[in-house]
Design a protein around this motif. Sequence first.
Motif, PDB file in Angstrom:
ATOM      1  N   ARG A   1      41.365  54.279  49.877  1.00 54.03           N
ATOM      2  CA  ARG A   1      40.340  53.773  48.951  1.00 54.03           C
ATOM      3  C   ARG A   1      38.947  53.979  49.526  1.00 54.03           C
ATOM      4  N   GLN A   2      38.803  53.623  50.790  1.00 57.44           N
ATOM      5  CA  GLN A   2      37.485  53.793  51.423  1.00 57.44           C
ATOM      6  C   GLN A   2      37.101  55.266  51.494  1.00 57.44           C
ATOM      7  N   ALA A   3      38.113  56.101  51.726  1.00 56.03           N
ATOM      8  CA  ALA A   3      37.837  57.545  51.856  1.00 56.03           C
ATOM      9  C   ALA A   3      37.398  58.142  50.518  1.00 56.03           C
ATOM     10  N   VAL A   4      38.085  57.769  49.414  1.00 62.86           N
ATOM     11  CA  VAL A   4      37.688  58.380  48.121  1.00 62.86           C
ATOM     12  C   VAL A   4      36.296  57.911  47.714  1.00 62.86           C
ATOM     13  N   LEU A   5      35.961  56.678  48.024  1.00 68.86           N
ATOM     14  CA  LEU A   5      34.625  56.192  47.658  1.00 68.86           C
ATOM     15  C   LEU A   5      33.549  56.897  48.490  1.00 68.86           C
ATOM     16  N   ARG A   6      33.897  57.169  49.768  1.00 69.38           N
ATOM     17  CA  ARG A   6      32.933  57.892  50.610  1.00 69.38           C
ATOM     18  C   ARG A   6      32.738  59.321  50.104  1.00 69.38           C
ATOM     19  N   ALA A   7      33.833  59.893  49.574  1.00 70.33           N
ATOM     20  CA  ALA A   7      33.785  61.308  49.154  1.00 70.33           C
ATOM     21  C   ALA A   7      33.061  61.501  47.821  1.00 70.33           C
ATOM     22  N   HIS A   8      32.910  60.437  47.047  1.00 74.92           N
ATOM     23  CA  HIS A   8      32.282  60.572  45.716  1.00 74.92           C
ATOM     24  C   HIS A   8      31.132  59.572  45.582  1.00 74.92           C
ATOM     25  N   ASN A   9      29.912  60.082  45.645  1.00 69.89           N
ATOM     26  CA  ASN A   9      28.740  59.200  45.538  1.00 69.89           C
ATOM     27  C   ASN A   9      28.680  58.440  44.233  1.00 69.89           C
ATOM     28  N   ASP A  10      29.203  59.078  43.173  1.00 68.34           N
ATOM     29  CA  ASP A  10      29.077  58.472  41.840  1.00 68.34           C
ATOM     30  C   ASP A  10      30.287  57.614  41.479  1.00 68.34           C
ATOM     31  N   TRP A  11      31.170  57.312  42.446  1.00 64.96           N
ATOM     32  CA  TRP A  11      32.303  56.418  42.177  1.00 64.96           C
ATOM     33  C   TRP A  11      31.991  55.032  42.718  1.00 64.96           C
ATOM     34  N   GLN A  12      32.601  54.047  42.086  1.00 64.94           N
ATOM     35  CA  GLN A  12      32.497  52.683  42.597  1.00 64.94           C
ATOM     36  C   GLN A  12      33.812  51.966  42.354  1.00 64.94           C
ATOM     37  N   TRP A  13      33.990  50.872  43.076  1.00 64.14           N
ATOM     38  CA  TRP A  13      35.235  50.116  42.916  1.00 64.14           C
ATOM     39  C   TRP A  13      35.013  49.039  41.865  1.00 64.14           C
ATOM     40  N   LEU A  14      35.881  48.998  40.868  1.00 61.34           N
ATOM     41  CA  LEU A  14      35.704  48.023  39.792  1.00 61.34           C
ATOM     42  C   LEU A  14      36.870  47.034  39.820  1.00 61.34           C
ATOM     43  N   PRO A  15      36.584  45.737  39.984  1.00 63.34           N
ATOM     44  CA  PRO A  15      37.680  44.762  39.937  1.00 63.34           C
ATOM     45  C   PRO A  15      38.347  44.789  38.554  1.00 63.34           C
ATOM     46  N   TRP A  16      39.633  44.483  38.506  1.00 63.81           N
ATOM     47  CA  TRP A  16      40.352  44.510  37.225  1.00 63.81           C
ATOM     48  C   TRP A  16      39.636  43.659  36.190  1.00 63.81           C
ATOM     49  N   ALA A  17      39.099  42.545  36.642  1.00 67.95           N
ATOM     50  CA  ALA A  17      38.468  41.610  35.699  1.00 67.95           C
ATOM     51  C   ALA A  17      37.227  42.205  35.046  1.00 67.95           C
ATOM     52  N   GLU A  18      36.697  43.276  35.628  1.00 65.98           N
ATOM     53  CA  GLU A  18      35.479  43.870  35.046  1.00 65.98           C
ATOM     54  C   GLU A  18      35.758  45.150  34.265  1.00 65.98           C
ATOM     55  N   ALA A  19      37.033  45.375  33.962  1.00 66.57           N
ATOM     56  CA  ALA A  19      37.393  46.616  33.246  1.00 66.57           C
ATOM     57  C   ALA A  19      36.684  46.703  31.896  1.00 66.57           C
ATOM     58  N   ARG A  20      36.303  45.566  31.332  1.00 64.04           N
ATOM     59  CA  ARG A  20      35.681  45.594  30.002  1.00 64.04           C
ATOM     60  C   ARG A  20      34.303  46.274  30.018  1.00 64.04           C
ATOM     61  N   ALA A  21      33.783  46.543  31.209  1.00 60.36           N
ATOM     62  CA  ALA A  21      32.513  47.291  31.268  1.00 60.36           C
ATOM     63  C   ALA A  21      32.717  48.764  30.901  1.00 60.36           C
ATOM     64  N   LEU A  22      33.979  49.176  30.789  1.00 56.82           N
ATOM     65  CA  LEU A  22      34.261  50.582  30.448  1.00 56.82           C
ATOM     66  C   LEU A  22      34.152  50.794  28.945  1.00 56.82           C
ATOM     67  N   PRO A  23      33.673  51.972  28.525  1.00 60.49           N
ATOM     68  CA  PRO A  23      33.760  52.310  27.109  1.00 60.49           C
ATOM     69  C   PRO A  23      35.233  52.347  26.676  1.00 60.49           C
ATOM     70  N   THR A  24      35.471  52.137  25.391  1.00 58.71           N
ATOM     71  CA  THR A  24      36.844  51.997  24.897  1.00 58.71           C
ATOM     72  C   THR A  24      37.746  53.163  25.306  1.00 58.71           C
ATOM     73  N   VAL A  25      37.204  54.369  25.293  1.00 58.93           N
ATOM     74  CA  VAL A  25      38.055  55.524  25.600  1.00 58.93           C
ATOM     75  C   VAL A  25      38.642  55.420  27.008  1.00 58.93           C
ATOM     76  N   PHE A  26      37.951  54.763  27.936  1.00 55.95           N
ATOM     77  CA  PHE A  26      38.495  54.617  29.295  1.00 55.95           C
ATOM     78  C   PHE A  26      39.209  53.276  29.479  1.00 55.95           C
ATOM     79  N   LEU A  27      38.758  52.280  28.729  1.00 55.12           N
ATOM     80  CA  LEU A  27      39.450  50.986  28.791  1.00 55.12           C
ATOM     81  C   LEU A  27      40.920  51.185  28.406  1.00 55.12           C
ATOM     82  N   LYS A  28      41.155  52.080  27.443  1.00 48.96           N
ATOM     83  CA  LYS A  28      42.533  52.337  27.011  1.00 48.96           C
ATOM     84  C   LYS A  28      43.405  52.852  28.160  1.00 48.96           C
ATOM     85  N   ALA A  29      42.782  53.540  29.102  1.00 49.88           N
ATOM     86  CA  ALA A  29      43.563  54.109  30.215  1.00 49.88           C
ATOM     87  C   ALA A  29      44.024  53.031  31.191  1.00 49.88           C
TER      88      ALA A  29
END
Length: 357
Positions: A322-350
């Motif tokens: 997890r730490q490695a993938v976040l280091r490798a991608h500047n535009d990625w962040q870790w999102l707690p499950w409880a905050e999934a609703r911040a995603l647009p519907t097309v990704f919330l469905k995933a």
Amino acid sequence: MRSSIEKDTGLVSYLRNELLRWYDANGRDLPWRGAGKPDPYRVWLSEVMLQQTTVPHAAPYYEKFLKLWPTVGDLAAAADELVMAEWAGLGYYSRARNLIKCAQAVVGEHGGRFPATEAELLRLPGLGPYTAAAVAAIAFGEAANVVDGNIERIMTRLYAIEEPMPAAKVRVRQVAQAWVTADRAGDWPQALMDLATAVCRPKAPLCLLCPLREGCAGFASGEPERFPVKLAKAAKPRRYGVAFVFIENDGFAAERRADKGLLGGMLGIPHTPWRDTPWSEAEAKAVLGDFSYEKVGAYEHVFTHFALSQDIWVIPLSLVQRQAVLRAHNDWQWLPWAEARALPTVFLKAVKGLTPP
Ligand code: SF4
């Protein structure tokens, strides 16, 4: 029918009064319609949210936005990411971006007060002809010709306009103009919209309850539902993708999408490009790289211009990975499950059906 509304301005004015009387008795009690003078900020916010969205879906967002940002100045000062996150689920994300730009322009160029005429409103970022006319009429009482899809439906029926949409739009605007006057200029479009929702519905209009029936050529034709005439729709193209949901313990990886393009600036789930042909497992694996994964299903999402079929692959990570993938991608962040609703519907469905490990 007394006579054609096209020739009889007296009939137009009589029916206009009839509709306004109906509105006084039957108008909807909506969160943005309070007693007293309408607040331009609230009118604008509700109109932007209601584009392509139903009232029941938009109303909770409207209440939430007003609580977070009670004035246009508050909204202009808000962090873009926060506004975009609160907008998630309303769709058409360019509206959220324009919302921020418009609030900033009202503050920066107009001292925090919305300009009061349709012509000036039209110059604000993201305000198209419909929204500018609606805000001018409802908030400032200007006799503006407000025409949206609902009002188009009523007008094409009233005048039995045979020309198919969208070519008939010019004629619809012309006939709608005949009903616009300075008298109750703000109530008029709202009365039409309420009539379109409750009576002149897309399917099975309730003509016998309609205050405009006496002048309605569509009703007289016996086939009001035939209007507006539409050309046969071409089927939406389909695209295919694979969503990669990297999970570990309390959450999953989300990416901040590039500013330009579809869902620009929003959070998303990493995925293969969306293309016209399905992805084979080997092709998707090549995009994913050297990770173990589990195929957990697929879903559909329909955008304005295409339908998407997306497979869902879950990639369980160790904490170190997890730490490695976040280091490798500047535009990625870790999102707690409880905050999934911040995603647009097309990704919330995933991620919706996934249970945290
Ligand atoms: Fe619509 Fe029927 Fe009323 Fe005509 S009479 S405006 S078709 S509800």
